[in-house]
Scaffold this active site. Structure first.
Site, short mmCIF file in Angstrom:
data_model
loop_
_atom_site.label_atom_id
_atom_site.label_comp_id
_atom_site.label_asym_id
_atom_site.label_seq_id
_atom_site.Cartn_x
_atom_site.Cartn_y
_atom_site.Cartn_z
N SER A 67 6.35 43.63 60.23
CA SER A 67 6.16 42.36 59.51
C SER A 67 7.03 41.33 60.20
O SER A 67 8.10 41.68 60.75
CB SER A 67 6.61 42.51 58.06
OG SER A 67 6.82 41.24 57.47
N TYR B 123 12.67 45.33 52.33
CA TYR B 123 11.40 45.37 53.07
C TYR B 123 11.63 44.96 54.54
O TYR B 123 11.20 45.66 55.46
CB TYR B 123 10.41 44.42 52.40
CG TYR B 123 9.07 44.32 53.09
CD1 TYR B 123 8.13 45.34 52.99
CD2 TYR B 123 8.74 43.18 53.83
CE1 TYR B 123 6.90 45.23 53.61
CE2 TYR B 123 7.51 43.07 54.45
CZ TYR B 123 6.59 44.09 54.34
OH TYR B 123 5.38 43.98 54.97
N1 NAP Z 1 -0.48 41.52 53.65
C1 NAP Z 1 0.54 40.91 54.24
O1 NAP Z 1 0.78 39.71 54.01
C2 NAP Z 1 1.41 41.66 55.22
C3 NAP Z 1 2.31 40.90 55.98
C4 NAP Z 1 3.13 41.57 56.88
C5 NAP Z 1 3.05 42.93 57.02
N2 NAP Z 1 2.17 43.65 56.26
C6 NAP Z 1 2.15 45.11 56.45
O2 NAP Z 1 0.85 45.49 56.81
C7 NAP Z 1 0.58 46.81 56.31
C8 NAP Z 1 -0.69 46.77 55.50
O3 NAP Z 1 -0.57 45.78 54.50
P1 NAP Z 1 -1.81 45.38 53.58
O4 NAP Z 1 -1.52 44.03 53.03
O5 NAP Z 1 -3.06 45.64 54.29
O6 NAP Z 1 -1.58 46.44 52.40
P2 NAP Z 1 -2.58 46.98 51.27
O7 NAP Z 1 -3.82 46.15 51.23
O8 NAP Z 1 -1.77 47.12 50.03
O9 NAP Z 1 -2.97 48.43 51.83
C9 NAP Z 1 -2.01 49.41 51.92
C10 NAP Z 1 -2.68 50.71 52.32
O10 NAP Z 1 -1.66 51.71 52.44
C11 NAP Z 1 -1.99 52.84 51.68
N3 NAP Z 1 -0.74 53.36 51.09
C12 NAP Z 1 0.08 52.73 50.22
N4 NAP Z 1 1.14 53.51 49.94
C13 NAP Z 1 1.00 54.65 50.66
C14 NAP Z 1 1.76 55.84 50.81
N5 NAP Z 1 2.89 56.05 50.11
N6 NAP Z 1 1.31 56.80 51.65
C15 NAP Z 1 0.16 56.63 52.35
N7 NAP Z 1 -0.61 55.53 52.25
C16 NAP Z 1 -0.20 54.55 51.41
C17 NAP Z 1 -3.01 52.42 50.64
O11 NAP Z 1 -3.99 53.43 50.52
P3 NAP Z 1 -4.18 54.37 49.23
O12 NAP Z 1 -3.82 53.56 48.01
O13 NAP Z 1 -5.67 54.71 49.30
O14 NAP Z 1 -3.30 55.53 49.49
C18 NAP Z 1 -3.68 51.21 51.33
O15 NAP Z 1 -4.82 51.64 52.06
C19 NAP Z 1 1.83 47.22 55.52
O16 NAP Z 1 2.66 48.01 56.33
C20 NAP Z 1 2.49 45.89 55.20
O17 NAP Z 1 3.87 46.04 55.01
C21 NAP Z 1 1.34 43.04 55.36
#
Ligand code: NAP
Length: 290
Positions: A154, A167
């Site tokens: 991130s 985080y």
């Molecule tokens: N969205 C943003 O603004 C943003 C910004 C910077 C970085 N990121 C990073 O990008 C990545 C994805 O973010 P996103 O926004 O796409 O998140 P998201 O929509 O909440 O998706 C998270 C995914 O991770 C899985 N997951 C959650 N907890 C888990 C665990 N304990 N073990 C295995 N799988 C798990 C969930 O699948 P299930 O529920 O099916 O297990 C889901 O498919 C993350 O690492 C986040 O920190 C996001």
């Protein structure tokens, strides 16, 4: 003798590019960035294995892109991570030559109020879990003499923000692992990169974990930060744009250590090289209403 420039002498050598039909594993493929990345990998002719904590649930099935096969994985559970090679074998999939370590928890709260068990879970899921999964799959890549590993960090791992310390620290930690491993495994034809998204519109705001004493010393400022954070996410770029960047790390002959997109990353990283750290920190805080 041919002259080598200072810059080319120190840069990573060209590495083999994964091939069509290779197996790619994307953690957290049922939502957001992981879902979009899995979809893009299918489009580019990879065999794509996604993971979910509940692969058999109706919601997971409905949210898994066409062509993606799901296996169970809970990054909070070391046994679940060790079982991944068996799960791949059951599908007759592998060797995995593309690994996108994407799944993660988005934790929020002031340092003083973060419970120890929440911190331990965050570091297990965001850091140790992905390190263990990478350890489990690296032998397959070494044997294949090619591979790409992308850790989804991130921008908060590069630009710390108040109330997001745990985080940001987890994302900075995974970045340090990635940058170190990059040198260790490049001699086996394996590239390691970090993708740092800014604010991305994935609906993540609804899934944040929040630790705040509502009547406590930090409650008012925390709420201001959270409101701005959620607004930034709602107006952020799409998960598909992040997936496009991740695919660059998979396909570039010389994969860069760091890719970033969203939240004016093209300005933020150069600015951080020019401005005093304290000024940069103030700008990041101001972007979140602080
Ligand atoms: N969205 C943003 O603004 C943003 C910004 C910077 C970085 N990121 C990073 O990008 C990545 C994805 O973010 P996103 O926004 O796409 O998140 P998201 O929509 O909440 O998706 C998270 C995914 O991770 C899985 N997951 C959650 N907890 C888990 C665990 N304990 N073990 C295995 N799988 C798990 C969930 O699948 P299930 O529920 O099916 O297990 C889901 O498919 C993350 O690492 C986040 O920190 C996001």
């Amino acid at each position: 003798m041919a002259k080598t420039s200072f810059l080319s002498r120190y840069r990573t050598p060209k590495l083999p590019v994964p091939r069509q039909g290779d197996t790619a594993l994307v953690t957290g493929a049922t939502s957001g960035i992981g879902q979009a990345t899995a979809k893009e990998l299918v489009k580019r002719q990879f065999r794509v294995i996604g993971t979910s904590r509940n692969p058999d649930s109706d919601a997971s099935r409905a949210n898994t892109p066409d062509g993606v096969e799901l296996i169970p994985l809970d990054l909070g559970d070391p046994d679940s991570i060790s079982a991944v090679p068996d799960e791949l074998e059951k599908l007759g999939a592998g060797p995995v030559t593309v690994l996108v370590n994407n799944a993660g928890e988005s934790q929020n709260g002031p340092l003083e109020e973060l419970p120890r068990d929440a911190l331990e879970r965050l570091f297990q899921v965001n850091v140790i879990g992905h390190v263990q999964l990478t350890q489990v799959l690296l032998p397959q890549m070494r044997d294949a003499r090619r591979g790409r590993i992308v850790f989804v960090g991130s921008m908060l791992g590069s630009f710390p923000l108040a109330y997001r310390g745990s985080y940001g620290a987890s994302k900075a930690a995974i970045k340090a692992f990635a940058f170190s491993a990059r040198r260790e495994v490049s001699r086996f034809g394996i590239g390691v990169s970090v993708m740092e998204p800014g604010a991305i519109n994935t609906g993540l705001s609804e899934r944040r974990t929040i630790y705040i004493d509502d009547g406590g010393h930090y409650a008012d400022e925390f709420q201001t930060m959270l409101t701005h954070l959620n607004d930034n996410e709602a107006t952020g770029i799409s998960a598909e744009q992040v997936a496009t960047e991740i695919l660059k790390a998979v396909g570039d002959k010389r994969p860069r250590p760091l890719y970033a997109t969203g939240s004016s990353s093209h300005l933020a990283f150069p600015a951080a090289r020019l401005l005093p750290r304290d000024t940069m920190g103030g700008i990041i805080a101001a972007k979140h209403g602080l």
